[in-house]
Design a protein around this motif. Structure first.
Motif, PDB file in Angstrom:
ATOM      1  N   PHE A 339       0.844  -1.185   0.000  1.00 41.91           N
ATOM      2  CA  PHE A 339       0.000   0.000   0.000  1.00 41.91           C
ATOM      3  C   PHE A 339       0.882   1.238   0.000  1.00 41.91           C
ATOM      4  CE2 PHE A 339      -2.389  -3.466   1.717  1.00 41.91           C
ATOM      5  CZ  PHE A 339      -3.661  -3.322   1.186  1.00 41.91           C
ATOM      6  N   ALA A 340       0.694   2.066  -1.004  1.00 39.55           N
ATOM      7  CA  ALA A 340       1.461   3.291  -1.174  1.00 39.55           C
ATOM      8  C   ALA A 340       0.534   4.492  -1.031  1.00 39.55           C
ATOM      9  CB  ALA A 340       2.139   3.303  -2.541  1.00 39.55           C
ATOM     10  N   PHE A 341       1.142   5.676  -0.974  1.00 37.68           N
ATOM     11  CA  PHE A 341       0.393   6.920  -1.054  1.00 37.68           C
ATOM     12  C   PHE A 341       0.604   7.515  -2.433  1.00 37.68           C
ATOM     13  CE2 PHE A 341       1.166   7.142   3.689  1.00 37.68           C
ATOM     14  CZ  PHE A 341      -0.149   6.904   4.034  1.00 37.68           C
ATOM     15  N   ALA A 342      -0.488   7.834  -3.120  1.00 29.61           N
ATOM     16  CA  ALA A 342      -0.357   8.536  -4.386  1.00 29.61           C
ATOM     17  C   ALA A 342       0.336   9.869  -4.130  1.00 29.61           C
ATOM     18  CB  ALA A 342      -1.731   8.763  -5.014  1.00 29.61           C
ATOM     19  N   GLY A 343       1.445  10.084  -4.827  1.00 25.58           N
ATOM     20  CA  GLY A 343       2.231  11.287  -4.619  1.00 25.58           C
ATOM     21  C   GLY A 343       3.564  11.028  -3.958  1.00 25.58           C
ATOM     22  N   MET A 344       3.869   9.754  -3.643  1.00 24.35           N
ATOM     23  CA  MET A 344       5.102   9.436  -2.932  1.00 24.35           C
ATOM     24  C   MET A 344       5.652   8.116  -3.447  1.00 24.35           C
ATOM     25  SD  MET A 344       5.463   9.655   1.193  1.00 24.35           S
ATOM     26  CE  MET A 344       5.425   7.927   1.620  1.00 24.35           C
ATOM     27  N   PRO A 345       6.957   8.032  -3.755  1.00 24.87           N
ATOM     28  CA  PRO A 345       7.507   6.772  -4.273  1.00 24.87           C
ATOM     29  C   PRO A 345       7.593   5.699  -3.197  1.00 24.87           C
ATOM     30  CG  PRO A 345       9.262   8.370  -3.914  1.00 24.87           C
ATOM     31  CD  PRO A 345       7.969   9.095  -3.690  1.00 24.87           C
ATOM     32  N   GLY A 346       7.621   4.455  -3.667  1.00 26.53           N
ATOM     33  CA  GLY A 346       7.779   3.333  -2.760  1.00 26.53           C
ATOM     34  C   GLY A 346       6.466   2.839  -2.189  1.00 26.53           C
ATOM     35  N   VAL A 347       6.559   1.916  -1.242  1.00 28.14           N
ATOM     36  CA  VAL A 347       5.427   1.296  -0.562  1.00 28.14           C
ATOM     37  C   VAL A 347       5.551   1.611   0.920  1.00 28.14           C
ATOM     38  CG1 VAL A 347       4.490  -0.945   0.136  1.00 28.14           C
ATOM     39  CG2 VAL A 347       5.058  -0.521  -2.255  1.00 28.14           C
ATOM     40  N   VAL A 348       4.448   1.977   1.566  1.00 30.36           N
ATOM     41  CA  VAL A 348       4.463   2.368   2.974  1.00 30.36           C
ATOM     42  C   VAL A 348       4.232   1.170   3.886  1.00 30.36           C
ATOM     43  CG1 VAL A 348       3.347   3.834   4.722  1.00 30.36           C
ATOM     44  CG2 VAL A 348       3.739   4.706   2.404  1.00 30.36           C
ATOM     45  N   ILE A 349       3.326   0.278   3.503  1.00 31.05           N
ATOM     46  CA  ILE A 349       3.031  -0.939   4.262  1.00 31.05           C
ATOM     47  C   ILE A 349       2.949  -2.087   3.269  1.00 31.05           C
ATOM     48  CG2 ILE A 349       1.338  -2.154   5.695  1.00 31.05           C
ATOM     49  CD1 ILE A 349       0.435   0.545   6.776  1.00 31.05           C
ATOM     50  N   GLY A 350       3.581  -3.206   3.567  1.00 32.48           N
ATOM     51  CA  GLY A 350       3.503  -4.336   2.636  1.00 32.48           C
ATOM     52  C   GLY A 350       4.562  -5.379   2.907  1.00 32.48           C
ATOM     53  N   HIS A 351       5.083  -5.949   1.845  1.00 33.69           N
ATOM     54  CA  HIS A 351       6.119  -6.979   2.013  1.00 33.69           C
ATOM     55  C   HIS A 351       6.996  -7.023   0.781  1.00 33.69           C
ATOM     56  CE1 HIS A 351       4.581 -10.111  -0.778  1.00 33.69           C
ATOM     57  NE2 HIS A 351       3.378  -9.684  -0.429  1.00 33.69           N
ATOM     58  N   ASN A 352       8.206  -7.500   0.958  1.00 30.96           N
ATOM     59  CA  ASN A 352       9.075  -7.837  -0.163  1.00 30.96           C
ATOM     60  C   ASN A 352       9.266  -9.344  -0.177  1.00 30.96           C
ATOM     61  OD1 ASN A 352      11.207  -8.392   1.737  1.00 30.96           O
ATOM     62  ND2 ASN A 352      11.706  -6.202   1.763  1.00 30.96           N
ATOM     63  N   ALA A 353      10.279  -9.839  -0.839  1.00 34.03           N
ATOM     64  CA  ALA A 353      10.445 -11.285  -0.960  1.00 34.03           C
ATOM     65  C   ALA A 353      10.955 -11.930   0.319  1.00 34.03           C
ATOM     66  CB  ALA A 353      11.402 -11.601  -2.114  1.00 34.03           C
ATOM     67  N   GLU A 354      11.406 -11.108   1.287  1.00 37.99           N
ATOM     68  CA  GLU A 354      12.009 -11.674   2.487  1.00 37.99           C
ATOM     69  C   GLU A 354      11.390 -11.187   3.792  1.00 37.99           C
ATOM     70  OE1 GLU A 354      16.557 -12.179   1.938  1.00 37.99           O
ATOM     71  OE2 GLU A 354      15.969 -10.621   0.509  1.00 37.99           O
ATOM     72  N   LEU A 355      10.638 -10.102   3.757  1.00 39.50           N
ATOM     73  CA  LEU A 355      10.144  -9.513   4.998  1.00 39.50           C
ATOM     74  C   LEU A 355       8.829  -8.790   4.748  1.00 39.50           C
ATOM     75  CD1 LEU A 355      12.136  -7.664   7.721  1.00 39.50           C
ATOM     76  CD2 LEU A 355      10.288  -6.415   6.595  1.00 39.50           C
ATOM     77  N   ALA A 356       7.906  -8.895   5.693  1.00 41.56           N
ATOM     78  CA  ALA A 356       6.645  -8.151   5.683  1.00 41.56           C
ATOM     79  C   ALA A 356       6.612  -7.242   6.897  1.00 41.56           C
ATOM     80  CB  ALA A 356       5.451  -9.103   5.702  1.00 41.56           C
ATOM     81  N   TRP A 357       5.964  -6.089   6.750  1.00 44.80           N
ATOM     82  CA  TRP A 357       5.856  -5.188   7.882  1.00 44.80           C
ATOM     83  C   TRP A 357       4.482  -4.518   7.912  1.00 44.80           C
ATOM     84  CZ3 TRP A 357       7.928  -3.864   3.270  1.00 44.80           C
ATOM     85  CH2 TRP A 357       7.589  -2.629   2.706  1.00 44.80           C
TER      86      TRP A 357
END
Length: 870
Positions: A339-357
């Motif tokens: 989950f990202a914010f429109a207007g800001m790069p990257g993801v704020v809450i979520g997961h990658n291939a090794e870690l979720a937060w």
């Protein structure tokens, strides 16, 4: 108590003109509303790319972007965000820079918001942050901005968003300005403002003192966290030795006196209330998040759940997205979804291939009001003079005259009481020897110092373990959040980040020195003594219990760890989640489905406290009506119909429950009778977790003075009389609202979730436009301080949802493709898109969707494919 102010346009004339045009020429209407819809398939040129970039979208329109370099990835993310949600982005940047009047024209609420935000200087602070960031972060922000601007290039406003077409009927709507990387940083200030901690409680204490006049009685309305009932996030055993330290406890105030601070405090409160809450406001704003060790799960791998409780809007706050490097490497390290914010790069809450937060609001006390004695261009400090600085801000008003605003700052922060010249109530206790009887109010706030939160966001996107999370947390200055995380190799953990002020312990001071009350700005002992060392912030890894629950409750036991705040959520949601997890792990192993069911739990802790007492009262004996005790015909069961609903109630606030509807009405009436008469206007009992704790402590004191309703002179009520009258009043109110047959009532009829457009959401608009931009309300269950946290304001006279789970996600660290997610409205910000609100119905029913992550899964789920070429 509802103190949110949403900026709304007065567009009756505008809308009427638009309606005539749309009705006369329906073909034109279709063109106007559908013209901004983006192309999501085929091939498009995106200047500046190093190589082709692909964007696939699933059946709900959620994009996954795949690129060969980080710069290409973020350039494409900016382009896609502008495709889907540019008006939302533009609105946000106008708000965060104090330029809303430029967008919406002459509007008193917009102008008030601009004045306050210019006084804060959000945009000025964001500009200062630019130079503090890592070069890779600045590169990401610039690439994102380049992508946004590539989309805007050559498009007139009507081709970008239908909102510009509506506004353009009456206002001068020019081509939107190019996106600047600082526009993205300024959004972090809005996040920090809405998630700032105890600011409301500090104001409310001061306002309550003005009418109650006794600090001890005020403190009864702000009870200590019930650690014997609801556990904190961590125990002392969970914490590393370096983090265990005694807190600086609040002192008992001595010789307090109410001075003439009403005007200054009221002006400050009114000014701050004018700020639009882009993420929500009040006690309902919080979150649930928890993580379970693989030892307790069906898969043998950790599970993580998160559902942030924020204000509801259309479009919803979050942008679902996947960001993937073709070949994940140090040069292009991103493979992340969430989950990202429109207007800001990257993801704020979520997961990658090794870690979720996951994130929940920690609620640390990062703001203080400083009472300043002002002598022209100076303030008093330790008997000497301290400077006031001034600057001029010019606010441009679309279609109107420019406004010149003088902003003043003391050594403690901007003088917020200068902004709006309003009279009202609200004061704070000060000593007899205070250096003046005329005051201004300065706001000290950690977010007004430049920081590196944007570095932290991108660092979490590539985090792999607890050490990476701790390093990112050290940069996560504002807003202070609880971070829970889990890794694919089996670890679970917790980390508290944030820039937290250190306050001195001042025995015998005029007010408690723990940040719960406004502070004497003339006494340097009350100034911040620095900030908590990030290494001392609470954290834990793989606790023995096997799970970690964060739901805005206290972080550590009293007296352990650095002092964070006195004003926590009171922990009823957190304790219920703990109980459900304990039950699930006692009976077996936890599954993804179990995590989702817990997120939708609607058991009411209010009912646990009150229903036994309500059922003990004999409503057929007497009831209270208009100040007189009148006999009730025992053959007429009208008034005890509601009470009868409670006898068989399972205490679940489900959408179809008659008892839940009745109980909510009773609760609101109890609060009004027992407390509203003691409090100033605009500070009525909102009914959140603090009020539950207040009532829980009073329930065994039937003769407490708090039960007496001062609006009934000559009569002194006790607990039983107030509760009986509340049941009678609730029966009458719901009969008028829902009908005579109590068994036909439904909680969802009283409790709708109605996301509104931030600019075109007003009820004054004709139905054609209103229906276009505002999704149909949905009936929901849940409520305040319930795990399914659809908050409502008991002081407002309405049961409508004010804050709710803005999304729900469950991540399976054993099989990331088995994870699930849903967002409040939909993926698109265009009202004419099928994805504008296609998730609202499923969200309201507690349904979630598959969340594919791996390349094979996202390819299999793709419905559209767009290729960007250099």
């Amino acid at each position: 108590m509802s103190r949110r102010r949403l900026v709304r346009l007065s567009l009756i004339t505008v809308a009427a003109v638009v309606v005539v045009a749309l009705v006369a020429v329906m073909v034109t209407a279709v063109i106007v509303v559908r013209r901004p819809l983006p192309e999501v398939a085929g091939e498009q040129e995106l200047p500046g790319l190093d190589a082709d970039v692909t964007v696939t979208r699933d059946e709900r329109g959620v994009p996954t972007i795949t690129a060969t370099t980080s710069q290409d990835l973020f350039r494409a993310q900016g382009y896609v965000a502008a495709q889907d949600r540019f008006f939302e982005m533009d609105y946000r940047r106008h708000v965060t820079s104090g330029r809303l009047s430029e967008l919406v024209g002459e509007n008193k609420d917009a102008l008030a918001a601009d004045k306050v935000i210019r006084t804060f200087g959000w945009r000025r602070v964001a500009e200062q942050e630019w130079g503090l960031l890592e070069q890779s972060t600045r590169d990401a922000l610039q690439a994102y901005a380049d992508g946004v601007n590539a989309y805007l290039d050559g498009r007139d406003p009507g081709a970008i968003a239908v909102e510009y077409s509506v506004l353009g009927v009456q206002l001068n709507v020019s081509t939107p300005a190019e996106w600047d990387p600082v526009d993205s940083l300024a959004w972090l200030k809005a996040m920090a403002w809405d998630l700032r901690g105890n600011y409301d409680a500090e104001l409310e204490r001061a306002a309550s003192f003005s009418s109650i006049g006794d600090v001890a009685r005020v403190d009864e309305l702000f009870p200590a966290y019930p650690q014997d009932l609801n556990l904190p996030i961590l125990t002392a055993a969970d914490l590393p030795v370096s983090a265990v330290q005694q807190t600086s406890a609040a002192t008992t105030p001595l010789d307090l006196d109410s001075a003439d601070l009403q005007d200054a405090m009221a002006s400050a409160a009114a000014a701050l209330d004018a700020v639009p809450h882009l993420m929500g406001d009040g006690e309902g704003v919080g979150s649930n998040s928890w993580v379970v060790s693989g030892d307790l799960t069906e898969s043998g791998s950790p599970l993580l759940a998160n559902d942030p409780h924020l204000g509801i809007s259309a479009p919803g706050i979050w942008e679902q997205i996947g960001l993937r490097c073709d070949d994940v490497s140090a040069q292009c390290p991103y493979d992340v979804s969430g989950f990202a914010f429109a207007g800001m790069p990257g993801v704020v809450i979520g997961h990658n291939a090794e870690l979720a937060w996951g994130l929940t609001n920690l609620g640390a006390d990062v703001t203080d009001f400083f009472l300043e004695r002002v002598d022209e261009n100076t303030t008093r400090l330790d008997g000497a003079q301290a400077p006031i600085t001034e600057r001029i801000e010019v606010i441009h008003v679309n279609g109107g005259d420019d406004i010149r605003l003088t902003v003043r700052e003391s050594v403690h922060g901007p003088l917020v009481s200068d902004v709006l010249d309003l009279m009202g109530v609200g004061s704070a206790p000060v000593p007899e020897d205070a250096p003046a009887r005329r005051f201004a109010v300065a706001l000290g706030w950690t977010a007004l110092q430049p920081g590196r939160t944007m570095d932290a966001v991108l660092a979490m996107n590539v985090a792999k373990d607890a050490a990476d999370i701790q390093a990112a947390a050290a940069l996560f200055d504002v807003p202070s959040q609880n971070i829970v995380f889990a890794t694919t190799d089996g670890h679970i953990g917790y980390q508290a980040p944030g820039r937290i002020p250190v306050r001195a312990d001042i025995p015998g001071g005029p007010v408690p020195s723990d940040g719960t009350w406004p502070r004497p700005g003339w006494d340097s002992r009350y100034e911040w003594q620095g900030f908590v060392d990030p290494a001392a912030m609470p954290r834990a890894l793989d606790p023995v219990e096997g799970f970690i629950v964060t739901a805005n409750q206290a972080v550590t036991p009293a007296g352990v760890g650095p002092f964070l705040t006195e004003d926590w959520d009171y922990g009823y949601r957190a304790q219920r989640i703990r109980e459900l997890l304990t039950d699930a792990t006692t009976d077996g192993k936890v599954s993804v489905a179990d995590m989702g069911r817990i997120q939708m739990d609607q058991h009411s802790p209010y009912a646990d406290v009150l229903v036994p007492v309500l059922l003990s009262l004999d409503i057929e004996d007497t009831f209270f009506d208009d100040g007189q005790d009148l006999p009730l015909d025992v053959e007429d069961s009208f008034y005890d119909d509601g009470q009868e609903l409670l006898r068989t109630w399972d205490r679940v606030q489900s959408e179809d429950s008659a008892a839940a509807a009745y109980f909510a009405a009773v609760w609101a009436d109890i609060l009004a009778a027992a407390f509203a008469d003691d409090l100033p206007d605009d500070y009525g009992p909102s009914g959140g977790s603090r009020w539950l704790e207040v009532v829980r402590r009073l329930i065994d004191e039937p003769a407490s003075p708090w039960w007496d309703d001062k609006s009934t002179p000559g009569v002194v009520e006790g607990r039983d009389q107030v509760l009986t009258r509340a049941m009678v009043a609730a029966r009458r109110e719901l009969t008028a609202a829902l009908g005579r047959e109590a068994t036909d009532w439904r909680w969802g009829q009283l409790h709708p979730a109605a996301p509104e457009h931030p600019v075109l959401g007003g009820t004054s608009l004709p139905g054609l436009i209103r229906n276009l931009v505002n999704p149909d309300p949905v009936a929901v269950g849940g409520g305040s301080s319930i795990v399914d946290a659809t908050a409502w304001d008991a002081s407002s006279g309405s049961f409508a949802v004010t804050a709710a789970p803005s999304m729900r996600m469950v991540v399976d660290l054993g099989d990331l493709d088995a994870s699930t997610w849903v967002t409040l409205t939909g993926a698109s910000g265009h009202p004419a898109s099928v994805h504008y609100s296609d998730q609202l119905g499923p969200w309201s029913r507690g349904e979630t969707f598959p969340w594919p992550f791996t390349q094979a899964a996202t390819e299999a789920d793709a419905r559209d494919r767009l290729t960007f070429t250099p």
